[in-house]
Design an enzyme around this catalytic site. Structure first.
Site, PDB file in Angstrom:
ATOM      1  CD  GLU A   1      -2.920   1.051   2.357  1.00 53.05           C
ATOM      2  OE1 GLU A   1      -3.903   0.306   2.184  1.00 53.05           O
ATOM      3  OE2 GLU A   1      -2.727   1.690   3.403  1.00 53.05           O
TER       4      GLU A   1
ATOM      5  NE  ARG B   1      -3.345  37.136 -13.361  1.00 61.37           N
ATOM      6  CZ  ARG B   1      -4.381  37.926 -13.145  1.00 61.37           C
ATOM      7  NH1 ARG B   1      -5.256  38.159 -14.125  1.00 61.37           N
ATOM      8  NH2 ARG B   1      -4.556  38.483 -11.972  1.00 61.37           N
TER       9      ARG B   1
END
Length: 394
Positions: A243, A269
């Site tokens: 895991e 931007r």
């Protein structure tokens, strides 16, 4: 260790990226209701996500750990629903994997095909109200009565619990034995004495539902014991190795998608008469994101490579979990800063990713626990022993 993916691995990752891009519909509403999307779960099953590590004889694809990591990274690159990805990881690595490694042939043939094809959802029930990071200091007990065990106890923060069909539950057969008495059991949803309560809300990963599993005089057949009696600590150690190595593999893809979005924004931007990507503070921030990601990738790939060689005791599972989770939090913090007000707006990817990433520093053991385990593996901690007069010595 082979660093360049094969053509087959690349194609699989791209296929799952395309699948991921089609998932996550109505995400904002489901976040509010903390709901897993059954349709998305089914689409993952149909695409073979839950079949990745399981041998063909049980309905799986039989992929090696590194291929699984690359495939799940591709899924995360496309999928905005981080909760779904964590739910899938818990199902894969904490339920399918221990069944595959420790289940009897009858248990594997009974449960794995349904887990693989999406007909059943798995949950891993170990954390308790009084034991979190110290996972093996359990108060849940299992009493042997003839051909059954009787389980009593409460498990907390169990991912997938509200929707699970099969639970792997850990309990001790003798509290005096400490962690050596822990035993694992397969408990089906409709077993009398098992109930699920949902009374906690999460900050992030809200579409990975969790709950409390309450066991009261829950009678489980001996045939449902997973592995041998008192083998629970060994089973948990195997689960943690897999895991910690692989559950955050999708987050690698999520980080890359976020970095790409930051780079596009920085190129478009304008402020003070210039695109903001020309400002060192912005460009260096994006570069830092990419560097952290590449480090997390390499640690994850190495952890997966070790698993393929049968090595589960190296430091790489914990290193991969630690670096990926910590890197994700910093990357998404930087993304919020770069996007400014837009990044701080509820429902945007940057805001959601940051909330979700915070949870990855807790699941499978906190960041401090990852460091503690690594220190033990490196021989840096020595257990104290008690002398006859009660003193503790190294």
């Amino acid at each position: 260790m082979r660093l360049a993916p094969t053509d087959e691995q690349t194609a699989l990752a791209e296929r799952l990226r395309e699948l991921g891009a089609a998932l996550g519909g109505d995400l904002e509403r489901r976040e509010r209701s903390q709901a897993l999307q059954p349709g998305d779960w089914r689409r993952c099953a149909d695409a073979g996500v839950f079949a990745l590590p399981v041998p063909e004889e049980y309905g799986g694809l039989g992929m090696d750990p590194l291929t699984c990591a690359l495939a799940l990274e591709g899924l995360g690159r496309g999928c905005r629903d981080n909760g779904l990805l964590i739910s899938a990881g818990a199902h894969l690595w904490a339920v399918e994997l221990p069944l595959l490694h420790y289940g009897s042939e009858e248990q594997k043939r009974r449960h794995l095909p349904a887990l693989v094809d999406g007909g059943a959802i798995g949950a891993h029930a170990i954390t308790e109200p009084g034991s979190g990071s110290d996972a093996l200091s359990l108060s849940a007990v299992a009493r042997r009565e003839g051909d059954h065990y009787v389980l009593d106890g409460t498990k907390r923060f169990v991912t997938n619990a509200p929707v699970a069909d099969l639970f792997i539950v850990y309990a001790t057969v003798n509290a005096d034995l400490g962690f050596t008495g822990v035993t694992a059991f397969l408990v089906e949803r409709d077993t009398p004495g098992l109930t699920v309560e949902t009374r906690f809300e999460k900050t992030g990963l809200r579409t990975a539902p969790w709950g409390e599993v309450v066991l009261r005089d829950c009678r489980v057949p001996v045939a449902n014991r997973l592995g041998a009696e008192k083998q629970g600590s060994k089973i948990l150690a195997t689960v943690m190795a897999w895991e910690r190595s692989l559950i955050l593999a999708p987050l690698l893809g999520t980080m890359q998608r976020q970095i790409d979005e930051c780079a596009r924004y920085a190129r478009s931007r304008e402020q003070f008469g210039s695109i903001i990507g020309r400002f060192p503070s912005v460009s260096h921030s994006v570069v830092g994101m990419q560097v952290r990601l590449e480090a997390a990738k390499l640690l994850t790939y190495r952890a997966a490579w070790d698993l393929a060689q049968g090595v589960t005791t190296s430091v790489f599972p914990e290193a991969a979990q630690l670096e990926t989770s910590e890197s994700a939090v910093q990357t998404f913090l930087d993304a919020v800063q770069l996007f400014g007000g837009l990044g701080y707006t509820t429902g945007t990817d940057a805001e959601r990713n940051l909330r979700d990433a915070l949870g990855t520093r807790i699941s499978s053991g906190t960041s401090d626990m990852q460091r503690k385990v690594m220190a033990e593996k490196l021989g840096l901690t020595v257990r104290a022993r008690t002398t006859a007069d009660g003193r503790h010595t190294p």
